[in-house]
Scaffold this active site. Structure first.
Site, PDB file in Angstrom:
ATOM      1  N   HIS A 203       0.841  -1.200   0.000  1.00  0.00           N
ATOM      2  CA  HIS A 203       0.000   0.000   0.000  1.00  0.00           C
ATOM      3  C   HIS A 203       0.883   1.261   0.000  1.00  0.00           C
ATOM      4  CE1 HIS A 203      -3.611   2.395   1.203  1.00  0.00           C
ATOM      5  NE2 HIS A 203      -2.681   3.165   1.747  1.00  0.00           N
ATOM      6  N   GLU A 204       1.818   1.314   0.926  1.00  0.00           N
ATOM      7  CA  GLU A 204       2.692   2.500   1.005  1.00  0.00           C
ATOM      8  C   GLU A 204       3.554   2.614  -0.243  1.00  0.00           C
ATOM      9  OE1 GLU A 204       1.790   4.539   3.097  1.00  0.00           O
ATOM     10  OE2 GLU A 204       0.709   3.230   4.476  1.00  0.00           O
TER      11      GLU A 204
ATOM     12  N   HIS B  38       1.751   4.590  -2.784  1.00  0.00           N
ATOM     13  CA  HIS B  38       1.918   6.027  -2.524  1.00  0.00           C
ATOM     14  C   HIS B  38       3.320   6.470  -2.963  1.00  0.00           C
ATOM     15  CE1 HIS B  38      -1.802   6.750  -0.404  1.00  0.00           C
ATOM     16  NE2 HIS B  38      -1.555   5.873   0.547  1.00  0.00           N
TER      17      HIS B  38
ATOM     18  N   GLU C 133      -4.685   7.960  -2.901  1.00  0.00           N
ATOM     19  CA  GLU C 133      -5.179   6.702  -2.353  1.00  0.00           C
ATOM     20  C   GLU C 133      -5.470   5.696  -3.470  1.00  0.00           C
ATOM     21  OE1 GLU C 133      -4.700   6.619   0.748  1.00  0.00           O
ATOM     22  OE2 GLU C 133      -5.571   4.650   1.159  1.00  0.00           O
TER      23      GLU C 133
HETATM   24 ZN    ZN Z   1      -3.011   5.237   1.982  1.00  0.00          ZN
END
Ligand code: ZN
Length: 503
Positions: free
Chosen positions: A267-268, A271, A297
């Site tokens: 997830h990171e 980003h 996101e």
């Molecule tokens: Zn996030």
């Protein structure tokens, strides 16, 4: 002064403001990763000094003069220059229209609010926290009024995180999503496979941290994260900060929940890939900053969910995972692993939610925020409203406020309007995913070979390279040819989870 000279001076000043912000992020990263407890007070003073310097630079009278000069010659600006000017105007108004006393009061209230929330949550005492929330709402209303948005304060909150976004637009999307998602969640929950997924997850125990670390580093590098321009460390709550050539990600480890560290790192990484893909020469102007929290996101969710929960992804990484953890995975079939990766279980707690039910937690918060700002719901009635909404949407009713209205930190420092970006990010991710699949149907076969470069290259061109030139809604239309809709997300969830749970 020529337009180009004025524009050049403007960007120099704005980039300096941005650089000061990045130094603040670095202090924040260090605070969560390295800071000895004894340094907390010094760090607070460092943050305060930096924030003061940043505010001074962001509200400099000269910046206002340059803006006026450029705005007067708007017709001669290029599209890129106009995007930069519009963004600087937003930031400049925010820095100058809010009186210093108000900014100080809001910051102090935010810090008090955070501590009051932590105490209230620990004691399960909403009544003690209600006055803080009331004050936060009042300050939010004031802020909207200072910014000239007093008639639509909730829109002003949404606009902070996603420029141009309105409550009406979100409501339309969420109503449609809710209609289709609630029955899907009910059907999945009732499936006997749901219990099986829970049982498999419970079998994943005793995964040494060092090996987890090695695995997630291989995975995130394979996805395209450039470790010469970023790093990953450990913190209490995973996050990603920094940009361009210095992106800092964090994760956390639990020997008995190996998929947690892996998926939060991926997830990171989503980003991080976005921040690494922004045009470096333009960092700090609208051409080199992200397009808002919903788009940010969408990047993290796309890599975490559409990519890393796919069969193709695991065809490539499963042998390596098993080689690192032979004993722990011995009794686990490939199908069971796929089930563990895609486990669905309704929970009261948003941060523990799977990707199917997660969206309903956000719809719940949006509906309550909207009513609070419209004056249709009083703060003291929030706990009951939360319980009713949780029963309707998630199918579960919290027995305590700790598991209900007190669970999230966001409102404690006045961050209203942030929640919707999580769910909008999921919608955007799904819509981008189907566009990518239409262009390259064999995408999952790429993944099965460990090749993620086509997808990353496409995102670089279509999303990252544009910075903040377009709003989230404009960007989606440009890339996919259609307006943002919940239907791709519903389709994706039906296809992936229907195939597992509703066979
Ligand atoms: Zn996030």
């Amino acid at each position: 002064m020529t337009i180009d000279a004025a524009f050049s001076e403007l960007t120099t000043r704005v980039k300096r403001v941005h650089t000061l912000g990045l130094i603040g992020e670095l202090l924040g990263w260090d605070e969560q990763v390295n800071l000895p407890p004894g340094g907390a007070e010094q760090r607070a003073a460092q943050h305060a000094a930096l924030a003061e310097a940043q505010h001074e630079a962001a509200s400099a009278a000269r910046l206002g003069e340059l803006l006026l000069e450029l705005e007067q010659q708007d017709a001669t600006l290029s599209a890129d220059q106009r995007a930069v000017v519009v963004q600087v105007r937003r930031d400049f108004d925010r820095a100058t229209k809010l009186p210093a006393d108000f900014v100080r009061e809001k910051a102090a209230q935010g810090s008090r609010g955070y501590h009051a929330w932590a105490r209230a949550k620990a004691a399960d005492n909403f009544a003690g926290y209600a006055p803080v929330l009331e004050k936060n709402l009042e300050l939010a209303q004031c802020e909207a009024t200072y910014l000239g948005r007093g008639a639509a304060p909730y829109d002003a909150m949404l606009d902070k995180f996603d420029p141009g976004l309105t409550a009406a637009a979100v409501e339309k999307l969420f109503t449609e999503l809710k209609r289709d998602l609630v029955p899907l969640v009910r059907a999945i929950t009732a499936s006997p496979v749901a219990a099986q997924a829970r049982a498999v997850n419970a079998k994943l125990r005793g995964f040494p941290v060092a090996d987890q670390q090695a695995f997630l580093r291989e995975v995130t590098a394979a996805l395209g994260f450039d470790y010469t321009r970023g790093r990953i460390d450990v913190s209490l709550h995973p996050f990603c900060s920094g940009t361009g050539g210095d992106v800092r990600m964090t994760t956390r480890f639990n020997v008995d929940a190996p998929l947690d560290a892996l998926f939060s790192s991926i997830h990171e990484t989503g980003h991080g890939l976005y921040e690494q893909g922004l045009p470096v020469a333009d960092l700090g102007t609208a051409l080199g900053i992200h397009a808002g929290m919903a788009v940010h996101e969408s990047q993290s969710r796309l890599w975490e969910n559409q990519v890393a929960r796919s069969r193709g992804f695991w065809r490539h990484f499963e042998p390596r995972w098993r080689a690192l953890f032979p004993m722990q995975t011995e009794a686990l079939s490939a199908e069971e692993l796929y089930l563990a990766v895609n486990a669905v279980e309704p929970t009261l707690i948003r941060v523990d939610a799977d990707e199917v039910t997660y969206n309903l937690h956000i719809v719940l918060r949006f509906e309550l925020e909207k009513k609070l700002f419209a004056g249709e719901l009083a703060v003291r009635d929030l706990p009951a409203a939360w319980r009713a909404a949780s029963r309707e949407l998630v199918g579960l009713e919290p027995a305590t406020d700790r598991e209900g209205v007190l669970q999230d930190v966001h409102w404690s420092d006045g961050a209203f309007g942030y929640f919707p970006s999580y769910c909008l990010g999921n919608m955007i991710a799904a819509q981008l995913w189907y566009r990518a699949l239409a262009l390259r149907p064999a995408l999952e076969e790429d993944f099965a070979r460990g090749d993620f470069s086509w997808l990353l290259g496409w995102l670089r061109t279509e999303v990252h390279s544009h910075g903040r030139k377009f709003s989230a809604l404009e960007l989606v239309r440009r890339v996919t040819g259609e307006s943002l809709s919940p239907q791709p997300l519903v389709r994706y969830l039906r296809e992936r989870y229907g195939a597992i749970y509703l066979r």
